[in-house]
Design an enzyme around this catalytic site. Structure first.
Site, PDB file in Angstrom:
ATOM      1  N   LYS A  16       0.819  -1.230   0.000  1.00 50.27           N
ATOM      2  CA  LYS A  16       0.000   0.000   0.000  1.00 50.27           C
ATOM      3  C   LYS A  16       0.838   1.259   0.000  1.00 50.27           C
ATOM      4  CE  LYS A  16       0.234  -2.585   3.569  1.00 50.27           C
ATOM      5  NZ  LYS A  16      -0.460  -3.174   4.664  1.00 50.27           N
TER       6      LYS A  16
ATOM      7  N   VAL B 221      -5.343  -3.165   0.153  1.00 51.88           N
ATOM      8  CA  VAL B 221      -6.399  -2.556   0.980  1.00 51.88           C
ATOM      9  C   VAL B 221      -7.341  -3.639   1.508  1.00 51.88           C
ATOM     10  CG1 VAL B 221      -8.261  -0.852   1.075  1.00 51.88           C
ATOM     11  CG2 VAL B 221      -6.344  -0.491  -0.486  1.00 51.88           C
TER      12      VAL B 221
ATOM     13  N   GLY C 256      -6.871  -6.422   3.294  1.00 48.99           N
ATOM     14  CA  GLY C 256      -6.485  -7.843   3.356  1.00 48.99           C
ATOM     15  C   GLY C 256      -7.274  -8.679   2.360  1.00 48.99           C
TER      16      GLY C 256
ATOM     17  N   ILE D 275     -10.467  -8.772   1.832  1.00 47.12           N
ATOM     18  CA  ILE D 275     -11.751  -8.215   1.358  1.00 47.12           C
ATOM     19  C   ILE D 275     -11.596  -7.713  -0.086  1.00 47.12           C
ATOM     20  CG2 ILE D 275     -13.541  -6.481   1.774  1.00 47.12           C
ATOM     21  CD1 ILE D 275     -12.523  -6.203   4.630  1.00 47.12           C
TER      22      ILE D 275
ATOM     23  N   LYS E 254      -4.028   3.246   2.722  1.00 50.50           N
ATOM     24  CA  LYS E 254      -5.168   2.492   2.182  1.00 50.50           C
ATOM     25  C   LYS E 254      -6.331   3.429   1.836  1.00 50.50           C
ATOM     26  CE  LYS E 254      -3.913  -1.700   4.715  1.00 50.50           C
ATOM     27  NZ  LYS E 254      -3.992  -2.379   6.011  1.00 50.50           N
TER      28      LYS E 254
ATOM     29  N   GLY F 112      -2.824 -10.852   7.737  1.00 45.24           N
ATOM     30  CA  GLY F 112      -2.483 -12.251   8.010  1.00 45.24           C
ATOM     31  C   GLY F 112      -2.214 -13.015   6.729  1.00 45.24           C
TER      32      GLY F 112
HETATM   33  N1  LIG Z   1       1.285  -9.157   6.700  1.00 43.91           N
HETATM   34  C1  LIG Z   1       0.088  -8.815   6.316  1.00 43.91           C
HETATM   35  O1  LIG Z   1      -0.931  -9.187   6.926  1.00 43.91           O
HETATM   36  C2  LIG Z   1      -0.111  -7.963   5.118  1.00 43.91           C
HETATM   37  C3  LIG Z   1       0.963  -7.417   4.443  1.00 43.91           C
HETATM   38  N2  LIG Z   1       0.758  -6.642   3.332  1.00 43.91           N
HETATM   39  C4  LIG Z   1       1.878  -6.128   2.612  1.00 43.91           C
HETATM   40  O2  LIG Z   1       2.609  -7.213   2.026  1.00 43.91           O
HETATM   41  C5  LIG Z   1       3.995  -6.900   1.959  1.00 43.91           C
HETATM   42  C6  LIG Z   1       4.805  -7.993   2.652  1.00 43.91           C
HETATM   43  O3  LIG Z   1       4.412  -8.089   3.994  1.00 43.91           O
HETATM   44  P1  LIG Z   1       4.892  -9.311   4.915  1.00 43.91           P
HETATM   45  O4  LIG Z   1       4.841 -10.583   4.155  1.00 43.91           O
HETATM   46  O5  LIG Z   1       4.115  -9.175   6.157  1.00 43.91           O
HETATM   47  O6  LIG Z   1       6.409  -8.910   5.175  1.00 43.91           O
HETATM   48  P2  LIG Z   1       7.572  -9.847   5.790  1.00 43.91           P
HETATM   49  O7  LIG Z   1       8.476  -8.910   6.487  1.00 43.91           O
HETATM   50  O8  LIG Z   1       6.998 -10.967   6.532  1.00 43.91           O
HETATM   51  O9  LIG Z   1       8.286 -10.439   4.491  1.00 43.91           O
HETATM   52  C7  LIG Z   1       9.071  -9.687   3.642  1.00 43.91           C
HETATM   53  C8  LIG Z   1       9.805 -10.607   2.681  1.00 43.91           C
HETATM   54  O10 LIG Z   1      10.473  -9.811   1.702  1.00 43.91           O
HETATM   55  C9  LIG Z   1      11.853 -10.145   1.683  1.00 43.91           C
HETATM   56  N3  LIG Z   1      12.565  -8.884   1.450  1.00 43.91           N
HETATM   57  C10 LIG Z   1      12.480  -7.752   2.158  1.00 43.91           C
HETATM   58  N4  LIG Z   1      13.240  -6.791   1.619  1.00 43.91           N
HETATM   59  C11 LIG Z   1      13.832  -7.338   0.547  1.00 43.91           C
HETATM   60  C12 LIG Z   1      14.722  -6.860  -0.442  1.00 43.91           C
HETATM   61  N5  LIG Z   1      15.181  -5.602  -0.425  1.00 43.91           N
HETATM   62  N6  LIG Z   1      15.111  -7.691  -1.435  1.00 43.91           N
HETATM   63  C13 LIG Z   1      14.649  -8.967  -1.462  1.00 43.91           C
HETATM   64  N7  LIG Z   1      13.794  -9.477  -0.561  1.00 43.91           N
HETATM   65  C14 LIG Z   1      13.398  -8.671   0.429  1.00 43.91           C
HETATM   66  C15 LIG Z   1      12.179 -10.760   3.014  1.00 43.91           C
HETATM   67  O11 LIG Z   1      13.266 -11.651   2.841  1.00 43.91           O
HETATM   68  P3  LIG Z   1      13.840 -12.578   4.025  1.00 43.91           P
HETATM   69  O12 LIG Z   1      12.743 -13.561   4.299  1.00 43.91           O
HETATM   70  O13 LIG Z   1      15.049 -13.173   3.472  1.00 43.91           O
HETATM   71  O14 LIG Z   1      14.052 -11.636   5.190  1.00 43.91           O
HETATM   72  C16 LIG Z   1      10.859 -11.495   3.320  1.00 43.91           C
HETATM   73  O15 LIG Z   1      10.843 -12.756   2.724  1.00 43.91           O
HETATM   74  C17 LIG Z   1       4.129  -5.502   2.589  1.00 43.91           C
HETATM   75  O16 LIG Z   1       4.046  -4.539   1.555  1.00 43.91           O
HETATM   76  C18 LIG Z   1       2.902  -5.390   3.474  1.00 43.91           C
HETATM   77  O17 LIG Z   1       2.485  -4.080   3.693  1.00 43.91           O
HETATM   78  C19 LIG Z   1      -0.506  -6.371   2.862  1.00 43.91           C
HETATM   79  C20 LIG Z   1      -1.607  -6.863   3.494  1.00 43.91           C
HETATM   80  C21 LIG Z   1      -1.492  -7.662   4.691  1.00 43.91           C
HETATM   81  N1  LIG Z   2      -0.227  -4.280   8.878  1.00 44.23           N
HETATM   82  C1  LIG Z   2      -1.398  -4.310   8.092  1.00 44.23           C
HETATM   83  C2  LIG Z   2      -1.357  -5.516   7.213  1.00 44.23           C
HETATM   84  C3  LIG Z   2      -2.374  -5.488   6.154  1.00 44.23           C
HETATM   85  O1  LIG Z   2      -2.491  -4.583   5.366  1.00 44.23           O
HETATM   86  C4  LIG Z   2      -2.634  -4.374   8.969  1.00 44.23           C
HETATM   87  O2  LIG Z   2      -2.478  -4.672  10.151  1.00 44.23           O
HETATM   88  O3  LIG Z   2      -3.740  -4.100   8.480  1.00 44.23           O
END
Ligand SMILES: NC(=O)C1=CN([C@@H]2O[C@H](COP(=O)(O)OP(=O)(O)OC[C@H]3O[C@@H](n4cnc5c(N)ncnc54)[C@H](OP(=O)(O)O)[C@@H]3O)[C@@H](O)[C@H]2O)C=CC1
Ligand SMILES: N[C@@H](CC=O)C(=O)O
Length: 434
Positions: A104, A131, A133, A135, A204, A303
């Site tokens: 986002k 935006v 999750g 939904i 969002k 999540g």
């Molecule tokens: N968590 C949630 O519920 C939600 C998350 N989002 C969005 O999704 C995205 C990811 O979130 P989330 O999965 O929670 O994040 P995490 O921190 O759990 O995962 C990030 C991943 O990206 C990799 N990474 C980070 N920086 C780099 C880089 N510069 N180059 C290569 N790989 C990289 C990390 O590698 P390594 O594993 O090696 O550290 C890791 O695997 C974010 O934009 C977040 O806002 C959106 C909705 C919900």
């Molecule tokens: N950190 C965010 C993840 C999803 O967008 C949240 O808690 O809503």
């Protein structure tokens, strides 16, 4: 059957979910799209980390160019953050790949430029997961409500803060403890201040308002307050007066192409409001349009699984949606400080406060100086007493007037907008103590 190569950037909470969903529901996607999506490379930061999913080690790389060179048509960006994510998405679009992202911050800050690039390259840039999750709110606005003029959006758009507020209220847990839990569950951002200070909800809201109002939204135009100042005393007292405190994101457009007001911050909702009972990690968005009137979408806002669901839905749509045509985004004026005039919940924490009789006489006193008090309540918490007042027609000068009239030493004074109370729903005689 068409085989589609997919590059996955990120294998954290969301990336792991995306990989599993693409693998476990491959048959469902194949049946419905005629396409077989194959993950060819996975970009991570640390190639030695133990992964939460089996059989991925041979796909892992730390070199983005390897991803592009692996014959991919679709790139999924779930690494988060701004600069690296921006560079990867830009390069993937430039290389002619469709891009799906959950980021986002990236879309709110650089979406306009990246969408122009996608249009120029004739590829899709989809971001449903950014935006709400799981939904399907962007799809609902963009494809299912396209004949409506949406003029108001009210949403709980951050799962972490909704989880925190709910657990603080229902289990009496401390803020820091619940925040830690929400990090462990994978709800919070890498830097959780984005959640608790309201920025995540602001990104969002900007994305939603841009799509719904076809208007250019600048993040600076969204006044934003997080939940750090919300205490369990405030939550308890608000509940006793018949309200829930939620981190609310609101946007309204006054007339077609008219001015817009936007706001993110904690607010009180009467218990019978459709969003008041949305608890835990759930998000909800109420959209009001000229024909549909109001529609509320509710679901898990963060999540692994819900977010992966939204990402993978986009992946399934990427080759089926019509190419994006020219955009008709306008630059309407933005109203600032639309904060005054409505009802306010004012919380005053002190060591010595009036009991029931005192609270009633305080109300009389305030009404004599034309501060209309709708409800009043007090509650004791250890050595502190908290007074809560719902005042009508809020005006910034009321804070000083109140302090002068109370004539007591005030430890803390906080105030919150009260949303969605219609005159006829107002609680008449509400003086509570406890
Ligand atoms: N968590 C949630 O519920 C939600 C998350 N989002 C969005 O999704 C995205 C990811 O979130 P989330 O999965 O929670 O994040 P995490 O921190 O759990 O995962 C990030 C991943 O990206 C990799 N990474 C980070 N920086 C780099 C880089 N510069 N180059 C290569 N790989 C990289 C990390 O590698 P390594 O594993 O090696 O550290 C890791 O695997 C974010 O934009 C977040 O806002 C959106 C909705 C919900
Ligand atoms: N950190 C965010 C993840 C999803 O967008 C949240 O808690 O809503």
């Amino acid at each position: 059957m068409e085989r589609i190569g997919v590059g996955l950037l990120g294998l954290g909470t969301v990336g792991t979910g995306v990989y599993k969903a693409l693998r476990n529901n491959q048959d469902v996607l194949l049946r419905r799209t005629g396409q077989l999506f194959e993950v060819r490379k996975i970009l991570v930061r640390d190639p030695y980390k133990t992964r939460q999913v089996e059989g991925v080690q041979f796909l892992i790389t730390t070199d983005f160019h390897e991803v592009l060179q692996s014959g991919v048509q679709v790139v999924i960006e779930v690494i988060g953050g701004l600069e690296s994510a921006y560079a990867y998405v830009r390069d993937a679009l430039t290389a002619g790949c469709h891009v799906v992202t959950a980021n986002k911050e990236l879309i709110a800050k650089r979406g306009k430029e990246l969408e122009a690039l996608a249009r120029q390259k004739g590829v899709q840039l989809l971001y449903e997961a950014a935006v709400g999750g799981g939904i399907p709110v962007l799809g609902s606005i963009g494809y299912l409500l396209k004949a409506n003029r949406v003029h108001r959006i009210t949403g709980i758009l951050n799962g972490t803060t909704n989880y925190i507020l709910t657990e603080m209220e229902q289990k009496g847990l401390a803020f820091d403890e619940v925040l830690r839990e929400s990090q462990e569950k994978g709800y919070a951002e890498a830097d959780p201040s984005s959640d608790v200070d309201g920025h995540d909800a602001k990104y969002k809201l900007a994305i939603l308002a841009r799509l719904a109002f076809e208007a250019e939204i600048s993040l600076e135009d969204i006044p934003c307050r997080g939940i750090r100042g919300v205490t369990s005393q405030d939550i308890t007292l608000a509940r006793r007066l018949g309200y829930a405190i939620k981190l609310l994101a609101q946007a309204e457009q006054y007339g077609e192409k008219g001015p817009i007001s936007l706001r993110v911050g904690p607010a009180l909702l009467p218990e019978n409001h459709p969003l008041a009972g949305v608890n835990g990690v759930h998000n909800a968005v109420t959209l009001e349009g000229d024909w549909v009137q109001d529609v509320t979408l509710v679901g898990q806002g963060a999540g692994e699984q819900p977010t992966a669901s939204a990402v993978v839905e986009d992946v399934g749509n990427v080759l089926r949606l019509p190419r994006i045509s020219g955009s008709t985004v306008e630059h309407p004026p933005v109203l600032s400080g639309a904060e005054e005039g409505g009802s306010r919940f004012v919380v005053v924490e002190t060591e010595a406060l009036p009991g029931l009789a005192g609270a009633a006489s305080l109300r009389d006193k305030l009404e004599q100086i034309n501060l209309e008090v709708e409800q009043i309540g007090t509650a004791s918490f250890g050595s502190s007493t908290v007074l809560g007042l719902v005042l009508c027609h809020w005006n910034a000068s009321y804070t000083n007037i109140l302090l002068a009239e109370l004539g007591i030493e005030v430890k803390r004074l906080e105030h919150y907008p009260v949303i969605g109370v219609r005159k006829k729903d107002r609680v008449k005689e509400a003086v509570v103590t406890g």
